[in-house]
Enzyme design. Structure first.
Site: not given
Ligand code: MRU
Length: 353
Positions: A237, A51-53, A247-248, A196, A91
């Protein structure tokens, strides 16, 4: 990035396998997950093993390279097209996923020789991952210029090297500052519902020996008001053409609080996160995830077994949007590999070219 003092990469390819850090088992267990097919890779993205962009962008690129290696001479173009679609549909919010897959897809779509197509796919996927790693390193250098000695920095979610190839985005300036001898302290939002922050960011910071404390998501205002936070850095993201940032979930409210309390609020992201085709944040698709992520939580019991427990009444349902959008007006600057820019249309257009 170092885990138990050993160098690791966020994602890499060995033969036709894609290797990933199994993020759903952290912080309790560090394991490498091997995906043997592009379908398994797609499922690893969907289930958030990765996970993570940036991490899913590089994984998507490697997933398409895997599909190229699986293809045979008959109808390989259709096979690749279908695989790209499978990977894209995992996603919806992070732009990097689409940037990564399209980077490989565009390079191979007109190649008619199977072997040449396969070689190009593998080398382009690696090129994409390497670009992001290098970009994140440069984000660290640029972002470090904003960090003074003894700074206390808040971050939300995980935008470290688990989330963005090898350096991270929001955490990269922090690692850079720490490695260059500055004293920094990180306030880590726990980041409900998937935690996270407490599961991943705090674990990463521990591996890098960066002093930090986990705070409950709703404690941010308390610390900002008491002048405990010098700046906030988050990842992204997707960044729309006008500088609005997805973002999250929970990022938006932190940005509003930061503005109210005069805390500079920075976003760190490489140019692979920008989406100039999306005019503003209202048009960014927001992923709605399973309600069980809110209703249940994973933890470890006294025998060190990972257990999942329900934390809400059996009669309650939950809602679970995974991201929110922070309007550009709350953002002090966006730290990219090409420098720090203002979150507005003109500067972003100049940056991306
Ligand atoms: O749902 P996730 O864990 O894939 O979310 C993405 C993220 O981790 C965050 O939004 C993050 O701050 C940006 S991705 C580096």
């Amino acid at each position: 990035m170092k885990v138990n003092n050993k160098d690791y990469q966020t994602v890499w390819m060995e033969g036709n396998e894609v290797k990933l850090i199994e993020q759903t088992k952290l912080p309790y267990k560090f394991e490498i997950y091997s995906s043997k097919s592009h379908n398994e890779t797609a499922s690893a993205i969907k289930t958030m093993i990765v996970r993570g962009a940036g991490a899913i962008g590089a994984t998507g690129a490697y997933g398409l390279a895997q599909a190229a290696l699986e293809a045979n001479n008959e109808n390989f173009k259709e096979y690749i097209e279908k695989a790209a679609e499978t990977l894209r549909s995992t996603r919806p919010t992070a732009q990097n996923l689409f940037t990564g897959i399209n980077y490989v897809y565009d390079a191979i779509k007109n190649i008619s020789d199977l072997k040449q197509m396969q070689e190009t796919a593998v080398s382009k996927a690696k090129e994409f991952a390497d670009y992001d790693a290098d970009a994140c390193k440069k984000i660290g250098e640029h972002g470090n210029s904003l960090i003074k000695d003894n700074y206390k920095i808040e971050t939300h979610c995980n935008a470290g090297w688990l989330a963005f190839v090898d350096w991270g985005s929001a955490l990269s300036p922090i690692y850079y500052a720490h490695r260059s001898g500055k004293k920094v302290f990180v306030y880590v939002d726990e980041t409900r519902p998937r935690n996270q922050g407490s599961f991943l960011t705090a674990w990463e910071l521990g591996q890098e020996n960066v002093p930090h404390a986990i705070i409950a998501d709703n404690a941010a205002g308390f610390y900002m008001k008491n002048k405990e936070i010098d700046m906030m850095i988050v990842g992204a993201d997707r960044i729309a053409a006008n500088g609005d940032v997805a973002n999250k979930i929970g990022t938006y409210e932190k940005a509003v609080l930061a503005k109210e309390n005069n805390v500079p609020f920075y976003v760190a992201a490489p140019t692979t996160t920008f989406d100039l085709n999306t005019e503003d944040g209202n048009k960014i698709p927001i992923e709605e995830r399973d309600q069980d992520e809110v209703l249940f939580i994973n933890g470890i019991d006294e025998n060190k077994n990972v257990v999942k427990v329900r934390i809400a009444s059996e009669k309650s349902d939950a809602k679970n949007p995974a991201f929110d959008v922070t309007p550009a007006k709350y953002i002090a600057g966006i730290i990219t590999e090409k420098g720090i820019v203002k979150a507005n249309k003109e500067e972003i257009k100049k940056l991306i070219g």
